[in-house]
Design an enzyme around this catalytic site. Structure first.
Site, PDB file in Angstrom:
ATOM      1  N   CYS A  66     -14.106  53.504  35.515  1.00 60.09           N
ATOM      2  CA  CYS A  66     -13.566  52.304  34.860  1.00 60.09           C
ATOM      3  C   CYS A  66     -14.119  52.163  33.446  1.00 60.09           C
ATOM      4  CB  CYS A  66     -13.926  51.063  35.671  1.00 60.09           C
ATOM      5  SG  CYS A  66     -13.362  49.520  34.922  1.00 60.09           S
ATOM      6  N   CYS A  72     -18.294  44.537  32.964  1.00 59.10           N
ATOM      7  CA  CYS A  72     -17.722  43.739  34.044  1.00 59.10           C
ATOM      8  C   CYS A  72     -18.690  43.697  35.225  1.00 59.10           C
ATOM      9  CB  CYS A  72     -16.385  44.336  34.477  1.00 59.10           C
ATOM     10  SG  CYS A  72     -15.660  43.554  35.931  1.00 59.10           S
ATOM     11  N   CYS A  75     -18.167  45.449  39.731  1.00 60.44           N
ATOM     12  CA  CYS A  75     -18.689  46.629  40.434  1.00 60.44           C
ATOM     13  C   CYS A  75     -20.114  46.907  39.973  1.00 60.44           C
ATOM     14  CB  CYS A  75     -17.831  47.865  40.153  1.00 60.44           C
ATOM     15  SG  CYS A  75     -16.132  47.755  40.748  1.00 60.44           S
ATOM     16  N   GLN A 263      -9.507  39.346  54.996  1.00 55.76           N
ATOM     17  CA  GLN A 263     -10.277  40.441  54.427  1.00 55.76           C
ATOM     18  C   GLN A 263      -9.571  40.988  53.182  1.00 55.76           C
ATOM     19  OE1 GLN A 263     -13.206  41.100  55.142  1.00 55.76           O
ATOM     20  NE2 GLN A 263     -13.592  40.752  57.315  1.00 55.76           N
ATOM     21  N   CYS A 389     -21.197  40.073  57.589  1.00 52.70           N
ATOM     22  CA  CYS A 389     -21.041  40.356  56.151  1.00 52.70           C
ATOM     23  C   CYS A 389     -22.360  40.155  55.407  1.00 52.70           C
ATOM     24  CB  CYS A 389     -19.938  39.485  55.542  1.00 52.70           C
ATOM     25  SG  CYS A 389     -20.184  37.710  55.726  1.00 52.70           S
TER      26      CYS A 389
END
Length: 433
Positions: A66, A72, A75, A263, A389
C-alpha cells in the site's frame, strides 16, 4: 542510537527488545531482526521507540504493497509476510493464555486465515474538509493521530469500494454540508454495497440530487443518519436489493442493517462458522445455548444441524433481526431468541434459561467473565466453544473455566479476521472431564 535484537512481537505488533533490564517496544520491527531504534517515550520499566534502520532483516520482512502504509493507521503489519502474520498471531494467543490465564490448551488448532487483500466488507471511514490538502479527505486515521490519512485507494477494501474513494471525495466536496459530514460507513453485502452517511445538518435539494445521481452511476445504496443509530434510514434507491451475507455451506442468507454488528471478513467468517460447528458438534435432540448471539451468525447454522438453540443477546435490534432471519430460513421452530444483559449474568438468570447440553460463547472484547463465573460446576454444559476477539479476556475467562469450574482446556487456535492488523481473534474448546 541504540541497537537491539528483536525477540518477539507484542499484542500491538511491535517488536520487543531489551536494554539493561528495560523492555523496548519498537514499531515495525520483526522477530529475529537486529535494528537501530530511537525512543520517543520513556518510562521506568519500558520505552516506546521508532524503527530507524534494519541492520539484519527478517526473512519474513516484505515491501508493503500500500502506498499509504506508514501514514495510514489502518494496517500495522504490511511489512510482514501474510503467512508469518498468521504464525505471529498464533504465538500472541499462546503467550496471552499462559502469561495472563496460566492455562495451556491440550492441542493448538491450525490457524484460520484467508485472502490478505480486499477482505474488508465493513469499514468506518472518517470524512473531513481539509482545504490545504485539496478539499475533502476520506479514510482511516493516520497512525497514532486524529488526522485523516490522505487515502486515494485502499488495498484491504474490496476493489470496487477502493475505487469509490476519489469519486466520493469529489461528491462530498460538492455538498453544502461538506463540513458537517464526519463519517461514512461501508457495508458490502451479497447483493448491494451500502454507504451510510453521518450528517449533522439536513441535506438541501441539490445535495439530495447529487447523492441520487452518484448512487445510480456507481451502483450503491445511500443510507443517512441525521442523529443517533435509531435515526438511520434508507435514502436512495428506496426499492432495491437488501443488505445480506450468506453461509452457503449451511444454505443460509442473513439480512442485516448497516448499523448492525457483522464480521468484516465474509470469507474468513464462513471458515470460522464451519470450524465452530465442527468443534461444537451439535446433534439432533440437543439443547444448545448461543451466548452473545447477535443476529444469528452461529445460531442458525447450529439450528440447521437439527439441534434446538437458544440465542441470547443484549441488543433488541439484533435479536429482532435474528428472529426474522430464522423465519426467512425456515428455522423458527428450532430457535428461541431472548434479550438479556450477559455482562450482568447471575446464577438465577442463567438457571432460568434451563439446562444446556452445549454452549457457544461469542462475546465482544470485554469477554464473558460474569457468564463463565455463574456456569454450574456440576450441571453446566458438557462442552463450551468460545469465540474470542481479545486474547487477554479469553485467557482470563479460560482461567475461570479451568481453575474454578473444572473444565479441560481441549484446544485453541488463532483466527486472522483482520490481515495486516495486530487484531487477533481466536477459538477455544472446553469440556467436562
Amino acid at each position: 542510537m541504540p541497537i537491539g535484537t528483536i525477540e518477539s512481537l507484542d499484542h500491538e505488533a511491535r517488536g520487543i527488545t531489551r536494554l539493561e533490564g528495560k523492555t523496548i517496544f519498537v514499531d515495525a520491527a520483526l522477530p529475529g531482526e537486529v535494528v537501530e531504534y530511537a525512543s520517543f517515550r520513556r518510562k521506568p520499566s519500558y520505552e516506546l521507540a521508532h524503527l530507524v534502520a534494519v541492520l539484519k532483516p527478517s526473512t519474513a520482512r516484505v515491501e508493503p504493497r500500500c502506498p499509504h502504509y506508514g501514514i495510514c493507521g489502518g494496517c500495522a503489519m504490511q511489512h510482514m509476510d501474510p503467512s508469518a502474520q498468521v504464525a505471529a498471531k498464533q504465538r500472541v494467543l499462546e503467550d496471552s493464555l499462559w502469561h495472563i490465564g496460566r492455562v495451556r490448551p491440550e492441542t493448538m488448532l491450525p490457524p484460520i486465515h484467508g485472502a490478505p487483500w480486499g477482505y474488508r466488507h465493513r469499514a468506518r471511514l472518517a470524512v473531513r474538509q481539509v482545504s490545504k490538502k485539496g478539499g475533502v479527505l476520506i479514510g482511516f486515521h493516520e497512525w497514532r493521530s486524529s488526522y485523516i490519512a490522505d487515502m486515494r485507494s485502499c488495498l484491504i477494501l474490496p476493489p470496487h469500494v477502493s475505487a469509490l474513494l476519489m469519486p466520493l471525495r469529489e461528491l462530498f466536496a460538492a455538498l453544502s454540508i461538506a463540513e458537517r459530514l464526519p463519517q461514512v460507513e461501508v457495508s458490502v453485502g451479497e447483493h448491494c454495497t451500502v454507504l451510510l452517511l453521518r450528517i449533522l445538518e439536513p441535506l438541501k435539494a441539490r445535495d439530495e440530487q447529487l447523492l441520487r445521481d452518484f448512487a445510480e452511476r456507481h451502483d450503491v445504496v445511500f443510507y443517512l443518519q441525521p442523529k443517533g443509530p435509531d435515526s438511520v434510514y434508507r435514502f436512495h434507491p428506496l426499492p432495491g436489493p437488501r443488505l445480506s451475507y450468506t453461509l452457503p455451506e449451511f444454505d443460509l442468507e442473513l439480512d442485516f442493517k448497516p448499523t448492525d454488528f457483522t464480521q468484516v471478513n465474509h470469507a474468513v467468517n464462513r471458515v470460522l462458522v464451519r470450524r465452530t460447528l465442527r468443534l461444537l458438534d451439535p446433534l439432533p435432540g440437543e439443547r444448545i445455548a448461543d451466548m452473545f448471539c447477535g443476529l444469528g451468525n452461529f445460531t442458525l447454522p447450529i439450528a440447521r444441524s437439527g439441534a434446538t438453540v437458544v440465542g441470547v443477546e443484549g441488543s433488541e435490534g439484533l435479536v429482532q433481526r435474528g428472529r426474522e432471519n430464522a423465519t426467512a430460513n425456515g428455522l423458527a421452530d428450532r430457535v428461541e431468541f431472548g434479550v438479556a444483559n450477559l455482562f450482568e449474568c447471575s446464577e438465577a438468570s442463567l438457571a432460568a434459561l434451563g439446562h444446556f447440553d452445549k454452549m457457544l460463547i461469542d462475546p465482544p472484547r470485554e469477554g464473558a467473565l460474569e457468564l463463565v463465573k455463574v456456569i454450574g460446576q456440576q450441571d453446566g454444559p458438557r462442552r463450551i466453544v468460545y469465540v474470542s476477539c481479545n486474547p487477554a479476556t479469553l485467557a482470563r475467562d479460560a482461567a475461570v473455566l479451568v481453575g474454578n469450574k473444572g473444565y479441560r482446556f481441549v484446544a485453541a487456535g488463532a483466527v486472522n479476521m483482520f490481515p495486516h492488523t495486530a487484531h487477533v481473534e481466536s477459538i477455544a474448546v472446553f469440556e467436562r472431564p
